[in-house]
Design an enzyme around this catalytic site. Structure first.
Site, PDB file in Angstrom:
ATOM      1  N   LEU A   1     -10.361 -15.422 -36.612  1.00  0.00           N
ATOM      2  CA  LEU A   1      -9.389 -14.453 -37.995  1.00  0.00           C
ATOM      3  C   LEU A   1      -7.925 -14.348 -38.006  1.00  0.00           C
ATOM      4  O   LEU A   1      -7.154 -14.443 -36.816  1.00  0.00           O
ATOM      5  CB  LEU A   1      -9.952 -13.144 -38.115  1.00  0.00           C
ATOM      6  N   ASP A   2      -7.310 -14.541 -39.472  1.00  0.00           N
ATOM      7  CA  ASP A   2      -5.538 -13.972 -38.852  1.00  0.00           C
ATOM      8  C   ASP A   2      -5.832 -12.467 -38.268  1.00  0.00           C
ATOM      9  O   ASP A   2      -6.756 -12.154 -38.431  1.00  0.00           O
ATOM     10  CB  ASP A   2      -5.548 -14.080 -40.784  1.00  0.00           C
ATOM     11  N   MET A   3      -4.615 -13.080 -37.935  1.00  0.00           N
ATOM     12  CA  MET A   3      -4.056 -11.627 -38.094  1.00  0.00           C
ATOM     13  C   MET A   3      -3.968 -10.571 -38.628  1.00  0.00           C
ATOM     14  O   MET A   3      -4.504  -9.083 -37.786  1.00  0.00           O
ATOM     15  CB  MET A   3      -2.441 -11.875 -37.612  1.00  0.00           C
ATOM     16  N   ALA A   4      -3.867 -10.355 -39.877  1.00  0.00           N
ATOM     17  CA  ALA A   4      -4.167  -9.310 -40.968  1.00  0.00           C
ATOM     18  C   ALA A   4      -5.542  -9.124 -41.623  1.00  0.00           C
ATOM     19  O   ALA A   4      -5.667  -7.283 -41.790  1.00  0.00           O
ATOM     20  CB  ALA A   4      -3.233  -9.781 -41.988  1.00  0.00           C
ATOM     21  N   THR A   5      -6.116  -9.843 -40.913  1.00  0.00           N
ATOM     22  CA  THR A   5      -7.807  -9.445 -41.047  1.00  0.00           C
ATOM     23  C   THR A   5      -8.535  -8.871 -40.250  1.00  0.00           C
ATOM     24  O   THR A   5      -8.152  -9.230 -38.811  1.00  0.00           O
ATOM     25  CB  THR A   5      -8.381 -11.084 -41.707  1.00  0.00           C
TER      26      THR A   5
END
Length: 226
Positions: A67-71
């Site tokens: 997952l993306d860092m922010a997700t």
């Protein structure tokens, strides 16, 4: 503020222990917090990530997807190389059903639908993606409006990606109707949508797949933290 800029000042959330959703001898499912890299980043100070935290407790755990860092939300690990391979193939063959919850800017008019817009990396502006109907790779997302907040002018969405392109959900929401960027998106959202949240309001809430050994259908859920 771009994701690259964020990574220059990478400050992962404190390690308060893993949020384990499920574990057996073959696989492990954890709920990743927003702000934590899935795998180590390039450069100094980016070793603290989900896989490093997981391997402290489960040394045989190996990355299957990211997952993306922010997700935030559900991430599956294979325990050992054979399980990692089996699970990776299931993801590649689109045999894993994924659901995300997002809060987007503006009131989405349609109750549900499908977005089919091919994506490719925008090389001069990476990690940004762009829509490209000639060179882009197929990207398909089903969406449904869960609720609309007319006071805040936002919509809560269920997003079911049928493909797994980088930034697919961010881009598809950005191009839905008149444009509905995900709140807190520091790559694509205009300042007013970015300011409406202190993090990216995107959460991987559900995964459905067959167990790599028993072939039993398994469903995992993680409560949405926003």
């Amino acid at each position: 503020m771009s994701q690259a800029h964020n990574l220059e000042n990478y400050t992962p959330p404190p390690d308060t222990g893993l949020s384990v959703i499920y574990v057996d001898d073959c696989l492990l499912v954890v709920d990743k917090p927003s702000g934590l890299l899935s795998v180590p980043g390039r450069g100094e100070g980016k070793d603290d990530c989900l896989i490093s935290r997981v391997q402290k407790v489960y040394p045989d755990a190996l990355t299957v997807h990211r997952l993306d860092m922010a997700t935030s939300g559900l991430v599956i690990f294979g325990r050992g190389a054979a399980m990692q391979r089996a699970l990776s193939i299931a993801f590649m063959d689109r045999k894993v059903k994924k659901r995300y919850i997002a809060v987007v800017d503006g009131i989405v008019e349609s109750n549900s639908g499908t977005i089919d817009l091919p994506l490719i990396i925008d090389w001069p502006n990476r990690p940004r993606q762009k829509i490209d109907h000639v060179e882009g790779k197929e990207a398909i997302t089903h969406y449904r409006v869960v609720s609309r907040d007319t006071a805040r002018q936002t919509s809560r969405m269920e997003l079911d990606p049928q493909t797994g392109r980088a930034h697919q959900l961010r881009m598809h929401m950005l191009h839905l109707e008149s444009g509905h960027p995900i709140l807190g998106d520091d790559i694509y959202a205009p300042p007013e949508a970015l300011a409406k949240a202190d993090r990216l309001l995107l959460h991987a809430s559900r995964l459905v797949l067959r167990h790599p050994v028993t072939q039993e259908e398994m469903e995992f859920d993680a409560p949405t933290p926003f």
